[in-house]
Write an enzyme that holds these catalytic residues in place. Structure first.
Site, PDB file in Angstrom:
ATOM      1  N   CYS A  34       0.905  -1.274  -0.093  1.00  0.00           N
ATOM      2  CA  CYS A  34       0.045   0.165  -0.074  1.00  0.00           C
ATOM      3  C   CYS A  34       0.807   1.164  -0.003  1.00  0.00           C
ATOM      4  O   CYS A  34       2.226   1.202   0.633  1.00  0.00           O
ATOM      5  CB  CYS A  34      -0.670   0.217   1.298  1.00  0.00           C
ATOM      6  SG  CYS A  34      -2.323  -1.201   1.165  1.00  0.00           S
ATOM      7  N   ASP A  35       0.340   2.138  -0.735  1.00  0.00           N
ATOM      8  CA  ASP A  35       1.016   3.673  -0.469  1.00  0.00           C
ATOM      9  C   ASP A  35       0.011   4.790  -0.489  1.00  0.00           C
ATOM     10  O   ASP A  35      -0.901   4.633  -1.445  1.00  0.00           O
ATOM     11  CB  ASP A  35       2.153   3.781  -1.630  1.00  0.00           C
ATOM     12  CG  ASP A  35       3.107   4.944  -1.156  1.00  0.00           C
ATOM     13  OD1 ASP A  35       3.751   4.824  -0.115  1.00  0.00           O
ATOM     14  OD2 ASP A  35       2.793   6.058  -1.472  1.00  0.00           O
ATOM     15  N   SER A  36       0.051   5.631   0.200  1.00  0.00           N
ATOM     16  CA  SER A  36      -0.915   6.804   0.171  1.00  0.00           C
ATOM     17  C   SER A  36      -0.115   8.175  -0.227  1.00  0.00           C
ATOM     18  O   SER A  36       0.939   8.436   0.153  1.00  0.00           O
ATOM     19  CB  SER A  36      -1.543   6.919   1.757  1.00  0.00           C
ATOM     20  OG  SER A  36      -2.332   5.889   2.192  1.00  0.00           O
TER      21      SER A  36
END
EC number: 3.6.1.9
Length: 199
Positions: A71-73
């Site tokens: 995941c990456d935001s």
């Protein structure tokens, strides 16, 4: 129960997954996030999620039959990608731009079945409205250290929560992982969401 691996060092993501009934093994990817510099925010989030998943999935310490989640935001403000500020000066500048403004938090999700090699990936986007905070509040928040190492220089589940006046979309996505989207990716790979629940 299907083994689940989180390819992220984010304590907020881990806490969210645990609250949803999962018991992930954490294996940090070590991916250099500057690899995605220059991409549009929504593409940057997905690219980094894919890189993190790809870095962890083939490792020997991944349990047999595991699903691996990267995941990456990234916070998008006026078309610009705002990742982790890293310094107090940059965090202060970010908050001077954020106050009274609205941004979109994009979280890329990449899920890989370590047995079959199949991958499912998508991005969730949530609109975030920020309070018109004072210079004194910005200084105190930056001095706390919290905004320095998180996407967009804010959290919704910590000290920064009082500075978020509204959210349109999935609340969990702003914390770092969209549970409804993750469930869809799990189903896409032929697994059952409830089989991921720790028993």
């Amino acid at each position: 129960m299907t083994n689940f691996v989180l390819a992220s060092a984010s304590p907020a993501r881990l806490k969210t997954l645990r609250s949803a009934g999962l018991d992930p093994t954490v294996i940090v990817s070590g991916v250099d996030e500057s690899q995605a510099d220059g991409l549009p925010p929504i593409e940057m989030a997905l690219q980094l999620a894919e890189l993190k998943c790809a870095a962890v999935a083939p490792r020997d310490d991944v349990p047999d039959g595991a699903l691996v989640l990267g995941c990456d935001s990234v916070l998008e403000l006026d078309g610009e990608a705002l990742n982790k500020p890293g310094t107090e000066e940059e965090a202060t500048r970010r908050w001077q731009d954020l106050r009274g403004n609205t941004g979109v938090l994009h979280t890329g999700h990449c899920l890989r079945d370590a047995t079959t090699g199949r991958v499912a990936a998508a991005t969730a986007s949530t609109t975030v409205h920020f309070a018109d905070v004072s210079d004194e509040e910005i200084a105190a928040y930056v001095a706390s250290g919290e905004p320095l190492h998180v996407a967009g220089a804010f959290t919704v589940d910590g000290l920064g929560g009082a500075f978020v006046t509204g959210i349109e979309g999935d609340h969990h996505n702003v914390v770092g992982v969209s549970l409804p989207l993750l469930r869809e990716l799990v189903l896409e790979l032929g697994h059952s969401w409830t089989d991921l629940w720790a028993r």
